[in-house]
Design a protein around this motif. Structure first.
Motif, PDB file in Angstrom:
ATOM      1  N   PRO A  94      42.202  38.043  39.481  1.00 13.08           N
ATOM      2  CA  PRO A  94      42.364  37.155  38.318  1.00 13.08           C
ATOM      3  C   PRO A  94      41.189  37.347  37.359  1.00 13.08           C
ATOM      4  O   PRO A  94      40.081  37.663  37.798  1.00 13.08           O
ATOM      5  N   SER A 104      49.193  30.530  34.309  1.00 13.14           N
ATOM      6  CA  SER A 104      47.800  30.446  33.850  1.00 13.14           C
ATOM      7  C   SER A 104      47.314  29.016  33.611  1.00 13.14           C
ATOM      8  O   SER A 104      46.131  28.757  33.622  1.00 13.14           O
ATOM      9  N   LEU A 134      41.253  29.502  36.756  1.00 14.71           N
ATOM     10  CA  LEU A 134      41.119  30.396  37.914  1.00 14.71           C
ATOM     11  C   LEU A 134      42.100  30.056  39.041  1.00 14.71           C
ATOM     12  O   LEU A 134      42.840  30.919  39.513  1.00 14.71           O
ATOM     13  N   PRO A 176      39.793  34.912  34.566  1.00  6.55           N
ATOM     14  CA  PRO A 176      39.901  33.675  33.774  1.00  6.55           C
ATOM     15  C   PRO A 176      39.436  33.841  32.334  1.00  6.55           C
ATOM     16  O   PRO A 176      39.910  33.145  31.450  1.00  6.55           O
ATOM     17  N   LEU A 211      45.250  32.337  40.213  1.00  8.10           N
ATOM     18  CA  LEU A 211      45.227  32.871  41.585  1.00  8.10           C
ATOM     19  C   LEU A 211      46.573  32.735  42.286  1.00  8.10           C
ATOM     20  O   LEU A 211      46.963  33.616  43.046  1.00  8.10           O
ATOM     21  N   GLY A 260      45.022  36.812  32.998  1.00  6.78           N
ATOM     22  CA  GLY A 260      44.052  35.953  32.334  1.00  6.78           C
ATOM     23  C   GLY A 260      44.356  35.964  30.849  1.00  6.78           C
ATOM     24  O   GLY A 260      45.269  36.669  30.430  1.00  6.78           O
TER      25      GLY A 260
END
Ligand code: KG4
Ligand code: ZN
Length: 335
Positions: A327, A12, A86, A329, A90, A82
C-alpha cells in the motif's frame, strides 16, 4: 482483440467497491458504503478498515455473480494502491495480493485520484487527449494536464483542505449530516447565492486553499447574535458557500485553460456531482468553446469501475507487473 477480464477493487476510504471489466467494457460494478461513520461526522480510520474486512468478500462475490463470471476466468486484478487510509488500502491490497498469488495473476496498483480522471473513459463520449483534469473529492483537489491514460502532469493541488472537505466541514457547522456536500447542494437550490459574501484565499499558480474559507465561515457564524440564525438562513448560507467554493474552482480552471492550449476539461471525484459546478462548467464550455466531460454520478464518487478502466490501460501498455504490491498511503500523483 485485447480483452482481458479484469477484477478491480477500491477500498481507499470508506467505500468497499469492486468491478469486473472485459477489455474496456464494464460488465458489473458494486459499492458497499459504510454508514458507521455518520454519527462521528467524519471517517474513523479504524472503523473503516474493520468495515472493509467485513464487506470485501461479499462485495467481490456479488460483482462476479452480477457479471456471470467465475474467479477462475479473471486474467488480472487492479486495486487502489494509494493515496488513502493505510488500514483501508491494506484490506483491498491484501485481498488482491492473496488472490494474485493463489491464481498466479498480475496485480496492478492503481493511483486513486488519477483513476478519478480516467472515470471519464468508462462510457462514451470520451474526451480525447490531451485534456485538463480536475479531481475534486473529499480528500483531494488536484489540477493536472492529462496527456494519455498513463501520463499526467500535476499542475496544482490544495495547500490544505480539499474542496469536498470544505463542503463537509461547513456542513457540520450547519448541523447537516456527514458527508455534507450533497446536503449543501440540495439546500442551496432554494437559496440566494449572493446573500452572504465569503473570502477567497489567493493562492499562487494552480494551487488551491479552502481552510481560510472554512475558518471565515466559522467566525461568521460565531458573530451572529440570533440563536436561530442558521435555521432561519440555511438555504442562503448553503447557496452562498457553494457559490464561493465553485467560483474558486472555476477561477483556477479558467486560468489553466487560458495559459495552456487545451480545449477540453474532464473532472472527477465526489464534488463533481455538485449541481452548480456541473451547471457552471457547461455554461463556461458554451461561452469559451471548451468541451466538458463529467462522469455519471456513480462514477464520480468512489467506485471500482474507474480502477478497472485504469487497470485496462496499464495492461494495454504491456507494463511489467508484479504479483505483489505494497500500500502507498501517500502515493505521488506524478511519478
Ligand atoms: O470521491 P469521493 O466519493 O471520495 C473521496 O475520494 O474523497 O468524494 C466524497 C466527497 C465528500 O466530501 C462529499 O461531501 C462530496 O464528495 N460530495 C459533494 C456532492 N456529492 C458528494 N460535494 C458537493 N456537492 C455534491 N453534490
Ligand atoms: Zn475518491
Amino acid at each position: 482483440m485485447f480483452e482481458p477480464l479484469i477484477l478491480s477493487l477500491e477500498s481507499s476510504c470508506d467505500d468497499t467497491a469492486a468491478a469486473v471489466m472485459q477489455g474496456r467494457k464494464l460488465l458489473s460494478h458494486t459499492v458497499a458504503s459504510q454508514l458507521v461513520h455518520e454519527r462521528y461526522g467524519g471517517v474513523v480510520p479504524e472503523l473503516a478498515s474493520r468495515a472493509h474486512e467485513q464487506h470485501i468478500l461479499p462485495t467481490v462475490d456479488r460483482v462476479l455473480e452480477k457479471a456471470n463470471i467465475s474467479v477462475e476466468e479473471i486474467n488480472a486484478i487492479g486495486v487502489t494502491q494509494g493515496p488513502g487510509l493505510l488500514g483501508s488500502l491494506l484490506v483491498g491490497i491484501a485481498f488482491a495480493n492473496g488472490l494474485g498469488i493463489a491464481r498466479k495473476l498480475p496485480v496492478i496498483g492503481i493511483h486513486h485520484t488519477r483513476a478519478h480522471l480516467l472515470a471519464n473513459l468508462i462510457e462514451s463520449p470520451y474526451p480525447s487527449f490531451p485534456f485538463l483534469g480536475l479531481v475534486v473529492s473529499g480528500g483531494h483537489t488536484q489540477l493536472a494536464e492529462v496527456h494519455s491514460p498513463l501520463q499526467m502532469t500535476l499542475l496544482g493541488s490544495t495547500l490544505d483542505d480539499a474542496a469536498g472537505e470544505a463542503f463537509d466541514k461547513i456542513a457540520k457547522m450547519l448541523g447537516l449530516p456527514y458527508p455534507g456536500g450533497m446536503h449543501i447542494d440540495k439546500l442551496a437550490s432554494q437559496g440566494d447565492p449572493m446573500r452572504f459574501a465569503f473570502p477567497r484565499t489567493k493562492t499562487k499558480g494552480f494551487d488551491f486553499s479552502f481552510s481560510g474559507l472554512k475558518t471565515a465561515f466559522l467566525y461568521f457564524l460565531k458573530k451572529q447574535t440570533d440563536p436561530h440564525f442558521v435555521e432561519r438562513n440555511l438555504h442562503d448560507l448553503c447557496a452562498s458557500i457553494q457559490y464561493t467554493i465553485v467560483a474558486i474552482l472555476l477561477q483556477k480552471l479558467q486560468k489553466a485553460m487560458h495559459e495552456s492550449s487545451l480545449k477540453r476539461i474532464a473532472i472527477g471525484g465526489g464534488v463533481a456531482n455538485n449541481s452548480l459546478l456541473r451547471q457552471e462548467l457547461y455554461a463556461a464550455a458554451q461561452k469559451y468553446g471548451w468541451e466538458v466531460f463529467i462522469p455519471k454520478p456513480i462514477y464520480c464518487s468512489d467506485n471500482a469501475a474507474m480502477i478497472a478502466i485504469a487497470t485496462y490501460y496499464h495492461l494495454e501498455a504491456g507494463l511489467e507487473e508484479p504479483t505483489f504490491i505494497p500500500p502507498m498511503p501517500r502515493m505521488p500523483f506524478s511519478s
